[in-house]
Structure formats: structure tokens, C-alpha cells
Design a protein around this motif. Structure first.
Motif, PDB file in Angstrom:
ATOM      1  N   GLU A   1       0.827  -1.207   0.000  1.00 34.31           N
ATOM      2  CA  GLU A   1       0.000   0.000   0.000  1.00 34.31           C
ATOM      3  C   GLU A   1       0.861   1.256   0.000  1.00 34.31           C
TER       4      GLU A   1
ATOM      5  N   ASP B   1       2.294   1.784  -3.425  1.00 28.57           N
ATOM      6  CA  ASP B   1       1.278   2.312  -4.332  1.00 28.57           C
ATOM      7  C   ASP B   1       1.113   3.813  -4.131  1.00 28.57           C
TER       8      ASP B   1
ATOM      9  N   THR C   1       2.045   6.742  -6.890  1.00 28.10           N
ATOM     10  CA  THR C   1       1.077   7.739  -7.339  1.00 28.10           C
ATOM     11  C   THR C   1       1.630   9.149  -7.171  1.00 28.10           C
TER      12      THR C   1
END
Length: 427
Positions: A239, A242, A246
Motif C-alpha cells: 500500500e 502504491d 502515485t
């Protein structure tokens, strides 16, 4: 995907910055409060605001990646092999950044603050101490848009483009020529402008992400910064990666830095002018007349520049630097009360962009025929001046010939088409 070790280096730096966040005296990079208000008005209900904690988080990320006005950094993700070294040199950043000074070897530094900050601001936001009194306003670099360049719309300028502006200045504006500066100082200022631009673009990206977060952090440090030496789980690491991708990978690397790599590959080719463009050619007057017809018809130039080219066509247009925030909900550029929220955080009053008076025979982007060709072919980024995609190269050259003859056409002493000086064409 970036390695976790890279993430932890970045985040540890950010945490260090947070511990002593902006405790030093100014100058500091000013937070983009205008963009903050714009995002609130665009995405939130009346009277609603983003959590103030986001300002601290964004400031922490920005400082970790880009440093401060006195100690600039640049995110070279791949170390010495990073192609971003072709965009930015830390040595040049150091020369341009910081307070104005000269060392024992007479090497200058603090060049941006000495030559540029009083107009463009320490942050490159176009809001320096003299900005409000200037017409047009100094450029805000943070949109990543540059008017006078050899590349098409939505493409960054080349180093040569930026150098030309620094060396020649911009006639009809407060931007002076710095041609007396040494070449290495010019280059350092070019790279510092790119640095401020990419920094500002990334901050705008972060602010644009806030509406989708629903109160969650941009990067959740708790996923990897566990108490008492506890190891993060695989799910936490995934997580976290990610989120980092981004924000850093997609938001900074792909959307911003990669676009600045080798912009010279996109330089618009200037096609050779027809022989009739030469003022000595017997068909030159007819060529100028063809340009006049295109000016009024296919090129639709008179819509803004007016029938006589004095710039009295459409007068209520704004450039992108103004449109970027006045197009927010319920903002009327003619009603100061409607944009008081923006004024309170530093936005300069909206001013319509003035079409160029072509009869004065000076052009902000340069007066060489090649310069005018590029303005017509590529348009002028951030302004109502569009790219002339419908005209052929020969037609563009015909309009250039007409525009260059226009000061003489509109002279009270001579209403005929008079050719421009030979030296001007053959420069």
C-alpha cells in the motif's frame, strides 16, 4: 516501481524536515495558497475547507524533494545515472540559489535573487515585490507554460529558448536583457527557472490530489514507520509503495520530469520561405497582398489584432495564468468582491491580455522572420494566440511578410505596401 529502500530514504528525510519544519527565517518557498483556494472552491461545498494538516504534509514532501531557497535539491531518482542530470545541475542550482554573494575566487552566486526575484518572486510565482505595478505581470513559472519558444503547445521550452529570453529580454515588458552576464551564469539561471517550474508543477499536482483523499494523508507514513521497531507487513509495504508511486512516480517523474527530458526533439521545423518573401523579388508585393487576405480570412488574425493590426479586436480575453483561477465557481473578473478569497491569499487582480499592436514593429518573442513564423505556426502558449494548423508553410510566410510590412502600410505618410529594410529580412 521504486524500491522500498528508496522510499525510506525519502521519508526519513521528510520526517527530519517535519521535525524542524520552516523554523528558519525567510526567504522560504511560499505555499501555493491560490491553488489551495481554487481546489476548495472547485471540489468542496460552500464554507468547507481541506484539513490544515495537508499544508504541512505538502510542505514536508516539497522540502524533502526540492530543498529550500538557500539549499536547493533535485530528486535524482537513479543517482548519477539519472537522465534528469541533463535537465538540472546541482552546481548550477547552487550558483543561482541563496543570497547574493561573491566568493574569494570572484564566483557569483545568489543570481536568481539578485536579478529575478524582485519580479518573479522567490518561489517563481510571479508575485515579487514589483509585480503588481508591472504590465504585463511577471511570469508565474508554476504552470509550466512559456510563451516564446521553438516547441509546440504543451511542450516545454529548450534551454536555447530560455537563454534567448534572458539574453534578449522581452520588448514591451519589464523583462530586461541580461546579455552582459557570463555564459555560465546565464545557464545557471536557465536551470533555476526549470527547477522552480518543476517544483511548482509538482506542488500543483499534490494540491490537485487532495479532493480524492477524503481526509487521508497523501503518503501514510504509519504504514512503514511502525512503533518499537515493528516490521511493516507485506500489505502495508504494498500500500505504501502504491501511494509513493502515485505521488512520486506518476505525479513527479512521469507527468513532470520526463516531459522536460530533451525537449529539443520536439522543436518545430522552420520551412524555407518562398522566393517571393525576399523584398527584392518582383513578386514580393503580390506575396504581401496574399498575406493580407490570409490575415482577414483563413488566419482570422483580425479577430484579435483588429482590421488595421493595432490590437483593437477582442479585448476581454485573459491568459492561462489568470484563467487558471478566475474560472473557478462564481468568480467574476469584473467584480473584486467575487474573488476576494483569492486576493487575500496573494492573487493579483485580473487583467485582460492585450493583443499585440502589430504596427509598432516590435514583437515580444523576437523580430526575426523565423521568430514570427514560429509564433504563427506554434501559437503562443498560455494566451489566446492559437497555433496556425490550417495554414500551409507558404501561407504562414505570406502572413509574416504582411505583418512585417504592416507598420508601413498604416503610416500616414505612406499607405502603400512598402517593403521592410533588406537587413531586417536577411539578418
Amino acid at each position: 516501481m521504486f524500491r522500498l529502500s528508496f522510499h525510506l530514504i525519502i521519508i526519513s528525510t521528510a520526517l527530519l524536515g517535519m521535525a524542524g519544519c520552516e523554523k528558519s527565517e525567510p526567504p522560504v518557498f511560499r505555499f501555493n495558497a491560490v491553488e489551495w483556494v481554487k481546489q476548495e472552491k472547485t471540489h468542496l461545498g460552500e464554507g468547507e475547507h481541506f484539513p490544515e494538516e495537508y499544508k504541512t504534509e505538502i510542505g514536508t514532501i516539497m522540502t524533502a524533494l526540492f530543498g529550500t531557497p538557500d539549499d536547493p535539491k533535485f530528486p535524482f531518482f537513479l543517482g548519477d545515472e539519472d537522465p534528469a542530470h541533463d535537465i538540472i545541475s546541482l552546481e548550477n542550482l547552487k550558483m543561482a540559489a541563496g543570497p547574493t554573494r561573491v566568493d574569494k575566487r570572484e564566483t557569483a552566486s545568489g543570481l536568481y535573487r539578485e536579478h529575478c526575484a524582485h519580479c518573479h518572486g522567490i518561489t517563481g510565482n510571479g508575485a515579487g515585490d514589483t509585480a503588481a505595478s508591472l504590465e504585463p505581470y511577471p511570469r508565474d513559472f508554476r504552470l509550466g507554460k512559456f510563451k516564446f519558444k521553438s516547441t509546440p503547445l504543451r511542450s516545454p521550452p529548450t534551454d536555447h529558448d530560455l537563454t534567448e529570453i534572458l539574453v534578449n529580454g522581452i520588448p514591451g515588458s519589464a523583462m530586461p536583457s541580461f546579455r552582459t552576464l557570463p555564459e555560465d551564469e546565464i545557464q545557471s539561471l536557465v536551470e533555476y527557472v526549470k527547477y522552480l517550474t518543476m517544483r511548482g508543477q509538482f506542488e500543483r499536482f499534490l494540491l490537485g490530489e487532495l479532493a480524492a483523499l477524503d481526509g487521508e494523508p497523501l503518503i501514510d507514513l504509519s504504514l512503514v514507520d511502525k512503533p518499537d521497531g515493528e516490521e511493516p507487513s507485506e500489505d502495508d509495504i504494498e500500500e505504501f509503495e502504491d501511494q509513493m508511486y502515485t505521488v512520486i512516480g506518476e505525479g513527479l517523474q512521469e507527468r513532470i520530469i520526463d516531459r522536460w527530458l530533451r525537449p529539443e526533439r520536439k522543436v518545430t521545423k522552420i520551412e524555407a520561405a518562398p522566393v517571393e518573401f525576399d523584398i527584392r523579388h518582383e513578386g514580393h508585393s503580390e506575396f504581401v497582398q496574399q498575406g493580407r487576405e490570409l490575415f482577414f480570412a483563413k488566419g482570422n488574425c483580425m479577430q484579435c489584432h483588429g482590421d488595421t493590426g493595432i490590437g483593437d479586436g477582442q479585448l476581454n480575453n485573459f491568459d492561462d495564468w489568470t484563467n487558471d483561477w478566475i474560472k473557478s465557481a462564481e468568480v467574476d473578473p469584473d467584480d473584486p468582491a467575487s474573488y476576494s478569497d483569492f486576493s487575500e491569499v496573494g492573487a493579483l487582480p485580473p487583467r485582460p491580455v492585450k493583443p499585440r499592436n502589430l504596427t509598432r514593429h516590435y514583437y515580444r518573442g523576437g523580430d526575426h522572420p523565423d521568430d514570427l513564423y514560429l509564433r504563427l505556426r506554434n501559437g503562443i502558449e498560455g494566451t489566446p494566440m492559437p497555433a496556425s494548423t490550417a495554414m500551409t508553410s507558404d501561407e504562414i510566410w505570406a502572413v509574416v511578410a504582411y505583418v512585417r510590412a504592416m507598420p508601413y502600410r498604416n503610416s500616414k505618410k505612406n499607405r502603400s505596401v512598402k517593403p521592410v529594410n533588406e537587413k531586417q529580412v536577411m539578418r
